[in-house]
Design an enzyme around this catalytic site. Sequence first.
Site, mmCIF file in Angstrom:
data_model
loop_
_atom_site.group_PDB
_atom_site.id
_atom_site.type_symbol
_atom_site.label_atom_id
_atom_site.label_comp_id
_atom_site.label_asym_id
_atom_site.label_seq_id
_atom_site.Cartn_x
_atom_site.Cartn_y
_atom_site.Cartn_z
ATOM 1 N N ARG A 93 9.465 -9.044 11.891
ATOM 2 C CA ARG A 93 8.173 -9.132 11.194
ATOM 3 C C ARG A 93 7.003 -8.934 12.150
ATOM 4 N NH1 ARG A 93 6.703 -13.835 10.081
ATOM 5 N NH2 ARG A 93 8.766 -14.568 9.474
ATOM 6 N N LYS A 149 1.867 9.579 -0.250
ATOM 7 C CA LYS A 149 1.352 10.859 -0.720
ATOM 8 C C LYS A 149 1.506 11.923 0.375
ATOM 9 C CE LYS A 149 0.422 8.152 -4.150
ATOM 10 N NZ LYS A 149 -0.854 7.483 -4.362
ATOM 11 N N ASP A 153 -10.709 4.776 1.416
ATOM 12 C CA ASP A 153 -9.350 5.174 1.065
ATOM 13 C C ASP A 153 -9.358 6.703 1.091
ATOM 14 O OD1 ASP A 153 -7.054 6.031 -0.270
ATOM 15 O OD2 ASP A 153 -6.988 4.288 -1.596
ATOM 16 N N TYR A 171 -9.249 3.792 -6.937
ATOM 17 C CA TYR A 171 -7.872 3.677 -7.420
ATOM 18 C C TYR A 171 -7.769 2.478 -8.365
ATOM 19 C CZ TYR A 171 -2.762 4.006 -7.157
ATOM 20 O OH TYR A 171 -1.435 4.160 -7.444
#
Length: 421
Positions: free
Chosen positions: A81, A232, A207, A134
């Site tokens: 982690r 994407k 973004d 978004y």
Amino acid sequence: MPPTTISSNGSADQTAVADPSGSSTQAVHGHLSQRVWQPHHALTTPITQTATYTFKNTADLCDFMEAKMWGGGQERGEYGRYGNPTVRSVEKRIAALEGGGDALLFPTGMTAVTHTLLSILPTGSHIVMTNDCYRKTRQFCNTFLTRLGIQTTQVPMGDYIALADAIRPQTRLIISESPTNPYLRVADLERVVAIARQHKRIKTIIDSTFATPINQRPLEFGIDLVIHSGTKYLGGHNDVMAGVVVGDAGLLHALRQSQGMLGGVADPHAAWLVERGLKTLALRVRQQNATAQTVARFLENHPRVARVWYPGLPSHPDHDIAKAQMSGFGGVVSFEIAPLTGEEPADTTARFIDAMTIPYIAPSLGGVESLIEQPAYMSFYELSTEERLSMGIKDNLVRFAIGIEDTADIVSDLTQALAKI
Ligand SMILES: *Cc1c(COP(=O)(O)O)cnc(C)c1O
């Protein structure tokens, strides 16, 4: 802003020489001065599929802990982690491409968004957001963040007076997408930064998923953090999910600390797929830019198309700003099918989409396969036509996310499908 390199412990080395390489070279190699010689003389980064890291003996462990207490010790792993070398490798490449001091990889774009907002916003603070953001980002702000006493004001994209007016003493963040979905609106980054800098404690986030670092590098305009859905264009093959945040090393260090707590870490295999995708990013994006420009012009001249939204067209409201701050206009073209008398616009549009043979009907964008969708059905199905219209989504709107197929094949597919309606 001069590019910086990142040492293996994640801190920025401000004295490093600027990387003069072009975007294709950077996409393949990352920062050339950071070339890593892999085990077994392998060319590619190995997938270090481990959840934890071992210590030879107690002295080895104590040396590591001692170094960590003094801010070093990150040459090696401790626990999954807190870091992974495959993940670290792709982070460095993306930081180099965006010209950032560091980058942090996440399992999805939404983890990158939610992690960043949760980490940097104090209770009682306020966000100003452009309204074309978004949808899940907006929903996160309006549900989870409201519960934490964090308010969000949405302002119309492109209205910089409204943006400046929305700022309150509690405002800590201005967030926008650029280009936006589905209308490809482009934020004037210099103006956004200038507005934020009139206040002491306001950070800016873009973004930049639709742009990629090949077409737009917001950090060079003074934006504090850039977020991408790596699902994407960065991954680019519709086969992996990822997200990334890029920015200056100090901010990224804080976000990395909270990643160890919030736990949204990328899997090494997913990271490896993103790194593989990145190597062809510049090639793919240039092809997608070129096809999208041709398609946008073709559609604008087609009688069955009422309106085209593409920042590479002079008819787009943000064409001038896009031309000034982007080196390409991206691979997504949105357009409205001209209504026919005697048929619902939604039905005509659906008939057109169903007649297309190359693109799949699917959400997402940025991969090698072209994807097409009618936002009224794909993302806003549960709403009525009126509700959709109030959100600016018309029933005859099509979002075409162009892949890397031959431009001529895509144009002839559009020609035959438009002829059927
Ligand atoms: C897809 C997308 C996201 C979310 O990313 P995921 O990888 O799907 O979680 C965020 N912002 C934009 C602009 C996107 O297109």
